[in-house]
Enzyme design. Structure first.
Site, PDB file in Angstrom:
ATOM      1  N   GLN A   1     -10.371  -2.306   3.036  1.00 17.17           N
ATOM      2  CA  GLN A   1      -9.825  -2.945   4.232  1.00 17.17           C
ATOM      3  C   GLN A   1      -9.704  -1.985   5.411  1.00 17.17           C
ATOM      4  O   GLN A   1      -9.210  -2.358   6.469  1.00 17.17           O
ATOM      5  CB  GLN A   1      -8.470  -3.593   3.940  1.00 17.17           C
ATOM      6  CG  GLN A   1      -7.329  -2.642   3.656  1.00 17.17           C
ATOM      7  CD  GLN A   1      -6.090  -3.384   3.187  1.00 17.17           C
ATOM      8  OE1 GLN A   1      -6.073  -3.948   2.078  1.00 17.17           O
ATOM      9  NE2 GLN A   1      -5.053  -3.415   4.009  1.00 17.17           N
TER      10      GLN A   1
ATOM     11  N   GLY B   1       4.972 -10.347   4.264  1.00 17.38           N
ATOM     12  CA  GLY B   1       5.784 -10.251   5.468  1.00 17.38           C
ATOM     13  C   GLY B   1       5.118 -10.896   6.672  1.00 17.38           C
ATOM     14  O   GLY B   1       3.889 -10.897   6.809  1.00 17.38           O
TER      15      GLY B   1
ATOM     16  N   SER C   1       5.019   1.304   8.283  1.00 21.26           N
ATOM     17  CA  SER C   1       4.672   2.627   7.765  1.00 21.26           C
ATOM     18  C   SER C   1       4.085   3.498   8.869  1.00 21.26           C
ATOM     19  O   SER C   1       4.198   4.725   8.839  1.00 21.26           O
ATOM     20  CB  SER C   1       3.653   2.492   6.623  1.00 21.26           C
ATOM     21  OG  SER C   1       4.164   1.678   5.591  1.00 21.26           O
TER      22      SER C   1
ATOM     23  N   GLY D   1      11.355  -2.930   5.097  1.00 22.07           N
ATOM     24  CA  GLY D   1      10.611  -4.180   5.222  1.00 22.07           C
ATOM     25  C   GLY D   1       9.995  -4.589   3.897  1.00 22.07           C
ATOM     26  O   GLY D   1      10.088  -5.754   3.481  1.00 22.07           O
ATOM     27  N   HIS D   2       9.365  -3.626   3.216  1.00 19.42           N
ATOM     28  CA  HIS D   2       8.811  -3.914   1.888  1.00 19.42           C
ATOM     29  C   HIS D   2       9.918  -4.280   0.889  1.00 19.42           C
ATOM     30  O   HIS D   2       9.799  -5.245   0.123  1.00 19.42           O
ATOM     31  CB  HIS D   2       8.068  -2.694   1.335  1.00 19.42           C
ATOM     32  CG  HIS D   2       6.915  -2.230   2.155  1.00 19.42           C
ATOM     33  ND1 HIS D   2       6.951  -1.080   2.897  1.00 19.42           N
ATOM     34  CD2 HIS D   2       5.679  -2.759   2.348  1.00 19.42           C
ATOM     35  CE1 HIS D   2       5.797  -0.899   3.508  1.00 19.42           C
ATOM     36  NE2 HIS D   2       4.998  -1.902   3.198  1.00 19.42           N
TER      37      HIS D   2
ATOM     38  N   MET E   1       0.835  -1.195   0.000  1.00 24.78           N
ATOM     39  CA  MET E   1       0.000   0.000   0.000  1.00 24.78           C
ATOM     40  C   MET E   1       0.874   1.252   0.000  1.00 24.78           C
ATOM     41  O   MET E   1       0.445   2.339   0.422  1.00 24.78           O
ATOM     42  CB  MET E   1      -0.946   0.009   1.202  1.00 24.78           C
ATOM     43  CG  MET E   1      -1.996  -1.075   1.130  1.00 24.78           C
ATOM     44  SD  MET E   1      -3.543  -0.651   1.987  1.00 24.78           S
ATOM     45  CE  MET E   1      -2.952  -0.326   3.640  1.00 24.78           C
TER      46      MET E   1
ATOM     47  N   GLN F   1      -2.700 -11.664   8.709  1.00 18.48           N
ATOM     48  CA  GLN F   1      -2.939 -11.425   7.287  1.00 18.48           C
ATOM     49  C   GLN F   1      -2.240 -12.482   6.448  1.00 18.48           C
ATOM     50  O   GLN F   1      -2.821 -13.014   5.489  1.00 18.48           O
ATOM     51  CB  GLN F   1      -2.442 -10.043   6.898  1.00 18.48           C
ATOM     52  CG  GLN F   1      -2.502  -9.756   5.407  1.00 18.48           C
ATOM     53  CD  GLN F   1      -2.006  -8.375   5.064  1.00 18.48           C
ATOM     54  OE1 GLN F   1      -2.745  -7.412   5.183  1.00 18.48           O
ATOM     55  NE2 GLN F   1      -0.745  -8.262   4.661  1.00 18.48           N
TER      56      GLN F   1
ATOM     57  N   LYS G   1       5.267  -9.768   9.658  1.00 18.65           N
ATOM     58  CA  LYS G   1       4.862  -8.810  10.697  1.00 18.65           C
ATOM     59  C   LYS G   1       3.345  -8.795  10.848  1.00 18.65           C
ATOM     60  O   LYS G   1       2.826  -8.760  11.956  1.00 18.65           O
ATOM     61  CB  LYS G   1       5.373  -7.408  10.389  1.00 18.65           C
ATOM     62  CG  LYS G   1       5.144  -6.439  11.559  1.00 18.65           C
ATOM     63  CD  LYS G   1       5.684  -5.063  11.282  1.00 18.65           C
ATOM     64  CE  LYS G   1       4.779  -4.319  10.328  1.00 18.65           C
ATOM     65  NZ  LYS G   1       3.457  -4.001  10.959  1.00 18.65           N
ATOM     66  N   ASP G   2       2.617  -8.789   9.728  1.00 16.08           N
ATOM     67  CA  ASP G   2       1.156  -8.911   9.773  1.00 16.08           C
ATOM     68  C   ASP G   2       0.824 -10.399   9.667  1.00 16.08           C
ATOM     69  O   ASP G   2       0.369 -10.880   8.616  1.00 16.08           O
ATOM     70  CB  ASP G   2       0.520  -8.120   8.631  1.00 16.08           C
ATOM     71  CG  ASP G   2       0.751  -6.625   8.781  1.00 16.08           C
ATOM     72  OD1 ASP G   2       0.581  -6.100   9.894  1.00 16.08           O
ATOM     73  OD2 ASP G   2       1.123  -5.985   7.784  1.00 16.08           O
TER      74      ASP G   2
END
Length: 280
Positions: A61, A147, A186, A36-37, A30, A153, A149-150
């Site tokens: 979302q 990732g 982010s 990280g991305h 997004m 998801q 981290k989520d």
């Protein structure tokens, strides 16, 4: 790097790149990119010949319209970062391209989406599953990476791909942290300098709990309390959850057996920060 804004143009570009048998890898984002991305894009290098990234702030979302409106990205900056990483194609559609007039279809994943973020953010995961399904349909990647981290998801996407027999292999990207342990996000840009210091108590609590587990502590309640105790050192701490779960099912456990992970969300400066750590 080729930038396209429509599904038709994306498919045309990828058809040409696939003409020599090249495999395609995909990183959906997004925007508001950080390392990280970018680490996900780097990881794809060993898994495919063509790397595709998307930047799309998905309105479905967000269960709070104010969060959606507050989500600020700099597409030109993000393009430059992806160009430097050698990404081949950027898909940056407008909302009207993904959700044209009359759009009325959604994808839902039942059990994985119910607890934690699903309970606290109604409709969030239906929006995630729907847009990811659309992006997979547009890109048709051989492999895609998300990732850790989520983590909920990630689990949701893995479940959707398995259930719908989608022809894409899902990779897990490791959490990237700053040198002091803060998980890159982010949302970190919205923290005050003092808030950022307080946010470190989240990862410190997670590492303290993992250290305790490695010394032999198996009680989930004890490990969860270690995390919460660390976070409570913040002024006015707000903990949405800090729970040890089975990685495969996301169900809370009483004792750590097999692959388990601590999931945590705490609010710092009014910013919800997600983090987690595997207990190994």
């Amino acid at each position: 790097m080729k930038t396209v804004e429509t599904v038709r143009d994306l498919r045309t570009v990828l058809s040409s790149l696939r003409s020599n048998g090249a495999s395609v890898g995909f990183v959906p984002t997004m925007g508001a990119l950080h390392d990280g991305h970018l680490s996900l894009a780097r990881e794809l290098r060993t898994h495919c010949e063509v790397r595709v990234c998307s930047i799309f702030v998905n309105p479905t979302q967000f269960n709070d319209i104010n969060d959606y409106r507050a989500y600020i990205i700099n597409v030109e900056r993000d393009k430059e970062l992806l160009q430097q990483e050698g990404v081949d194609v950027l898909f940056a559609p407008h909302v009207e391209e993904m959700y044209p007039a009359g759009f009325q279809t959604s994808v839902s994943v039942s059990e994985v989406a119910k607890p934690f973020e699903g309970a606290l953010r109604p409709g969030h995961f239906s929006g995630v599953a729907t847009v990811v399904a659309m992006l997979f349909n547009a890109v048709a990647p051989d492999v895609a990476i998300f990732g850790e981290k989520d983590f909920q998801q990630l689990a949701l996407i893995e479940r959707m791909v398995a259930d719908l027999k989608l022809p894409v292999r899902i990779l897990r990207g490791a959490i990237v942290r700053d040198a002091d342990g803060l998980a890159l996000s982010s949302r970190n840009a919205r923290l005050s300098p003092e808030g950022r210091t307080h946010a470190l108590l989240i990862s410190r609590g997670l590492y303290a709990a993992r250290d305790s587990f490695r010394r032999g502590e198996l009680s989930a309640a004890v490990l969860e309390e270690i995390v919460k105790t660390s976070i409570r050192q913040m002024p006015q701490p707000i903990i949405d959850y800090a729970t040890v779960v089975d990685e495969a099912t996301l169900e809370p456990v009483q004792k750590v057996r097999g692959a388990c992970r601590i999931l945590v969300v705490a609010r710092v400066d009014g910013v919800r920060l997600l983090d987690n750590l595997a207990l190994t």
